[in-house]
Design a protein around this motif. Sequence first.
Motif, PDB file in Angstrom:
ATOM      1  N   UNK A  63       0.820  -1.215   0.000  1.00  0.00           N
ATOM      2  CA  UNK A  63       0.000   0.000   0.000  1.00  0.00           C
ATOM      3  C   UNK A  63       0.853   1.262   0.000  1.00  0.00           C
ATOM      4  N   UNK A  64       1.800   1.347   0.926  1.00  0.00           N
ATOM      5  CA  UNK A  64       2.575   2.573   1.051  1.00  0.00           C
ATOM      6  C   UNK A  64       3.584   2.753  -0.080  1.00  0.00           C
ATOM      7  N   UNK A  65       4.022   1.656  -0.693  1.00  0.00           N
ATOM      8  CA  UNK A  65       4.896   1.779  -1.865  1.00  0.00           C
ATOM      9  C   UNK A  65       4.220   2.560  -2.973  1.00  0.00           C
ATOM     10  N   UNK A  70       9.158   7.736   0.036  1.00  0.00           N
ATOM     11  CA  UNK A  70      10.518   7.624  -0.479  1.00  0.00           C
ATOM     12  C   UNK A  70      11.197   6.325  -0.050  1.00  0.00           C
ATOM     13  N   UNK A  71      11.017   5.957   1.205  1.00  0.00           N
ATOM     14  CA  UNK A  71      11.633   4.764   1.775  1.00  0.00           C
ATOM     15  C   UNK A  71      10.658   4.186   2.795  1.00  0.00           C
ATOM     16  N   UNK A  72      10.562   2.878   2.826  1.00  0.00           N
ATOM     17  CA  UNK A  72       9.737   2.222   3.841  1.00  0.00           C
ATOM     18  C   UNK A  72      10.633   1.662   4.929  1.00  0.00           C
ATOM     19  N   UNK A  73      10.281   1.936   6.168  1.00  0.00           N
ATOM     20  CA  UNK A  73      10.950   1.251   7.267  1.00  0.00           C
ATOM     21  C   UNK A  73       9.932   0.277   7.825  1.00  0.00           C
ATOM     22  N   UNK A  74      10.287  -0.990   7.773  1.00  0.00           N
ATOM     23  CA  UNK A  74       9.339  -2.055   8.056  1.00  0.00           C
ATOM     24  C   UNK A  74       9.778  -2.914   9.230  1.00  0.00           C
ATOM     25  N   UNK A  99       6.337  -6.985  -2.740  1.00  0.00           N
ATOM     26  CA  UNK A  99       5.312  -5.955  -2.533  1.00  0.00           C
ATOM     27  C   UNK A  99       5.879  -4.538  -2.605  1.00  0.00           C
ATOM     28  N   UNK A 100       7.169  -4.383  -2.360  1.00  0.00           N
ATOM     29  CA  UNK A 100       7.788  -3.052  -2.306  1.00  0.00           C
ATOM     30  C   UNK A 100       8.229  -2.584  -3.688  1.00  0.00           C
TER      31      UNK A 100
END
Length: 194
Positions: A63-65, A70-74, A99-100
Amino acid sequence: LDLQPLEKRVFNVRIRDKWNINGPRVKSLTNTATGLVERVAAAGRFKSVEDALRQVVVESARTFSQLGVDVLKLEFPVDPKQSMDEAIWQQALDEVNAACTVPWAILSGGVAYAIFKRQAEMACAAGASGVIVGRAVWGEAVELQGTARQTFLDDIGKSRMRELRQICAQSAESWQSRTSAPDLRGEWYQMYSE
Protein backbone atom coordinates in the motif's frame (compact mmCIF):
# COMPACT_ATOMS: atom_id res chain seq x y z
CA LEU A 1 -6.87 -11.37 15.95
CA ASP A 2 -10.19 -13.14 15.66
CA LEU A 3 -13.17 -11.16 14.35
CA GLN A 4 -16.66 -12.59 14.32
CA PRO A 5 -18.80 -12.05 11.20
CA LEU A 6 -19.90 -8.40 10.99
CA GLU A 7 -17.76 -7.52 14.03
CA LYS A 8 -15.98 -4.21 13.59
CA ARG A 9 -12.75 -3.01 15.14
CA VAL A 10 -11.53 0.55 14.90
CA PHE A 11 -7.81 1.15 14.49
CA ASN A 12 -6.16 4.51 15.02
CA VAL A 13 -3.02 4.84 12.93
CA ARG A 14 -0.77 7.82 13.51
CA ILE A 15 1.78 9.09 11.01
CA ARG A 16 4.28 11.64 12.20
CA ASP A 17 5.19 14.64 10.07
CA LYS A 18 7.97 16.00 12.23
CA TRP A 19 8.47 19.11 10.09
CA ASN A 20 4.75 19.80 9.69
CA ILE A 21 5.14 20.49 5.98
CA ASN A 22 2.72 18.01 4.60
CA GLY A 23 -0.51 18.02 6.60
CA PRO A 24 -2.91 16.99 3.79
CA ARG A 25 -0.65 14.16 2.63
CA VAL A 26 -0.21 12.87 6.18
CA LYS A 27 -3.98 12.95 6.69
CA SER A 28 -4.45 10.94 3.48
CA LEU A 29 -1.75 8.44 4.49
CA THR A 30 -3.30 8.08 7.96
CA ASN A 31 -6.70 7.33 6.44
CA THR A 32 -5.12 4.84 4.03
CA ALA A 33 -3.21 3.13 6.83
CA THR A 34 -6.29 2.90 9.02
CA GLY A 35 -8.24 1.38 6.14
CA LEU A 36 -5.41 -1.05 5.42
CA VAL A 37 -5.30 -2.34 8.98
CA GLU A 38 -9.09 -2.68 9.02
CA ARG A 39 -9.04 -4.60 5.70
CA VAL A 40 -6.37 -7.00 6.89
CA ALA A 41 -8.16 -7.52 10.20
CA ALA A 42 -11.52 -8.06 8.50
CA ALA A 43 -10.07 -10.64 6.13
CA GLY A 44 -11.00 -13.22 8.72
CA ARG A 45 -9.22 -15.51 11.04
CA PHE A 46 -5.50 -15.77 10.82
CA LYS A 47 -3.77 -19.08 11.16
CA SER A 48 -1.55 -17.57 13.82
CA VAL A 49 -0.16 -14.36 15.26
CA GLU A 50 2.73 -14.93 12.88
CA ASP A 51 0.34 -14.94 9.92
CA ALA A 52 -1.38 -11.73 11.07
CA LEU A 53 1.91 -9.83 11.44
CA ARG A 54 3.15 -11.11 8.11
CA GLN A 55 -0.02 -10.00 6.30
CA VAL A 56 0.03 -6.55 7.90
CA VAL A 57 3.70 -5.98 7.01
CA VAL A 58 3.29 -7.21 3.43
CA GLU A 59 0.08 -5.26 2.81
CA SER A 60 1.60 -2.15 4.38
CA ALA A 61 4.59 -2.46 2.06
CA ARG A 62 2.32 -2.87 -0.96
CA THR A 63 0.00 0.00 0.00
CA PHE A 64 2.58 2.57 1.05
CA SER A 65 4.90 1.78 -1.86
CA GLN A 66 2.18 3.00 -4.19
CA LEU A 67 1.54 6.24 -2.29
CA GLY A 68 4.74 8.04 -3.15
CA VAL A 69 6.77 7.40 -0.01
CA ASP A 70 10.52 7.62 -0.48
CA VAL A 71 11.63 4.76 1.77
CA LEU A 72 9.74 2.22 3.84
CA LYS A 73 10.95 1.25 7.27
CA LEU A 74 9.34 -2.06 8.06
CA GLU A 75 9.01 -4.34 11.00
CA PHE A 76 10.48 -7.77 10.40
CA PRO A 77 7.54 -9.73 8.95
CA VAL A 78 7.84 -12.66 11.37
CA ASP A 79 7.90 -12.31 15.15
CA PRO A 80 10.90 -14.33 16.36
CA LYS A 81 8.94 -15.18 19.52
CA GLN A 82 6.48 -16.99 17.26
CA SER A 83 8.93 -18.62 14.86
CA MET A 84 12.67 -18.93 14.40
CA ASP A 85 12.20 -21.05 11.27
CA GLU A 86 14.39 -19.37 8.64
CA ALA A 87 12.40 -20.93 5.80
CA ILE A 88 9.33 -19.06 7.07
CA TRP A 89 11.42 -15.90 7.48
CA GLN A 90 12.66 -16.22 3.89
CA GLN A 91 9.16 -16.69 2.45
CA ALA A 92 7.90 -13.65 4.36
CA LEU A 93 10.86 -11.52 3.25
CA ASP A 94 10.32 -12.56 -0.36
CA GLU A 95 6.68 -11.46 -0.05
CA VAL A 96 7.74 -8.10 1.40
CA ASN A 97 10.31 -7.56 -1.33
CA ALA A 98 7.82 -8.40 -4.06
CA ALA A 99 5.31 -5.96 -2.53
CA CYS A 100 7.79 -3.05 -2.31
CA THR A 101 8.32 -0.76 -5.25
CA VAL A 102 10.45 1.65 -3.20
CA PRO A 103 13.58 1.09 -1.10
CA TRP A 104 12.91 -0.56 2.24
CA ALA A 105 14.82 -1.10 5.45
CA ILE A 106 14.16 -3.43 8.34
CA LEU A 107 13.64 -2.21 11.92
CA SER A 108 15.30 -3.96 14.83
CA GLY A 109 12.14 -3.80 16.93
CA GLY A 110 14.10 -4.27 20.13
CA VAL A 111 15.04 -7.91 19.53
CA ALA A 112 18.31 -9.31 20.84
CA TYR A 113 21.32 -8.39 18.74
CA ALA A 114 22.09 -11.95 17.61
CA ILE A 115 18.55 -12.33 16.26
CA PHE A 116 18.58 -8.92 14.58
CA LYS A 117 21.93 -9.60 12.96
CA ARG A 118 20.47 -12.72 11.32
CA GLN A 119 17.29 -10.82 10.36
CA ALA A 120 19.47 -8.11 8.79
CA GLU A 121 21.48 -10.66 6.81
CA MET A 122 18.36 -12.29 5.47
CA ALA A 123 16.47 -9.03 4.80
CA CYS A 124 19.38 -7.48 2.91
CA ALA A 125 19.87 -10.64 0.87
CA ALA A 126 16.11 -10.58 0.09
CA GLY A 127 16.19 -6.97 -1.19
CA ALA A 128 16.25 -4.58 1.77
CA SER A 129 18.36 -1.47 1.28
CA GLY A 130 19.54 -1.43 4.87
CA VAL A 131 18.59 -1.53 8.52
CA ILE A 132 17.30 0.85 11.16
CA VAL A 133 18.62 -0.19 14.52
CA GLY A 134 18.48 1.04 18.09
CA ARG A 135 18.01 -1.19 21.12
CA ALA A 136 19.48 -4.25 19.40
CA VAL A 137 22.80 -2.39 19.43
CA TRP A 138 22.70 -0.50 22.71
CA GLY A 139 19.85 -2.04 24.75
CA GLU A 140 22.04 -3.67 27.38
CA ALA A 141 23.72 -0.32 28.10
CA VAL A 142 20.53 0.96 29.73
CA GLU A 143 21.13 -1.26 32.76
CA LEU A 144 24.76 -0.14 33.13
CA GLN A 145 26.12 2.94 34.90
CA GLY A 146 29.05 5.32 34.37
CA THR A 147 32.17 3.91 32.79
CA ALA A 148 30.62 0.45 32.38
CA ARG A 149 27.96 1.96 30.12
CA GLN A 150 30.49 3.98 28.13
CA THR A 151 32.78 0.98 27.77
CA PHE A 152 29.90 -1.14 26.51
CA LEU A 153 28.93 1.49 23.92
CA ASP A 154 32.54 2.09 22.85
CA ASP A 155 33.34 -1.60 22.48
CA ILE A 156 30.27 -3.73 21.90
CA GLY A 157 28.01 -1.01 20.48
CA LYS A 158 30.58 0.11 17.92
CA SER A 159 31.44 -3.48 17.03
CA ARG A 160 27.78 -4.25 16.38
CA MET A 161 27.40 -1.17 14.20
CA ARG A 162 30.48 -2.20 12.18
CA GLU A 163 29.03 -5.69 11.71
CA LEU A 164 25.68 -4.30 10.54
CA ARG A 165 27.41 -1.83 8.22
CA GLN A 166 29.37 -4.72 6.70
CA ILE A 167 26.20 -6.78 6.21
CA CYS A 168 24.54 -3.86 4.43
CA ALA A 169 27.60 -3.10 2.31
CA GLN A 170 27.89 -6.73 1.19
CA SER A 171 24.25 -7.72 0.75
CA ALA A 172 21.81 -4.79 0.75
CA GLU A 173 20.15 -3.72 -2.47
CA SER A 174 21.05 -0.17 -3.44
CA TRP A 175 18.20 2.24 -2.74
CA GLN A 176 18.88 3.69 -6.19
CA SER A 177 17.67 0.51 -7.88
CA ARG A 178 14.09 1.20 -6.74
CA THR A 179 13.85 4.92 -7.22
CA SER A 180 14.76 7.58 -9.72
CA ALA A 181 16.95 10.58 -9.02
CA PRO A 182 15.04 13.32 -7.22
CA ASP A 183 13.89 16.41 -9.08
CA LEU A 184 15.98 19.20 -7.60
CA ARG A 185 14.85 21.95 -9.92
CA GLY A 186 13.92 25.22 -8.32
CA GLU A 187 11.40 24.82 -5.54
CA TRP A 188 11.16 21.01 -5.40
CA TYR A 189 10.01 21.11 -1.79
CA GLN A 190 6.64 22.55 -2.84
CA MET A 191 5.52 19.15 -4.07
CA TYR A 192 5.12 18.17 -0.42
CA SER A 193 2.38 20.75 0.14
CA GLU A 194 -0.10 19.11 -2.24
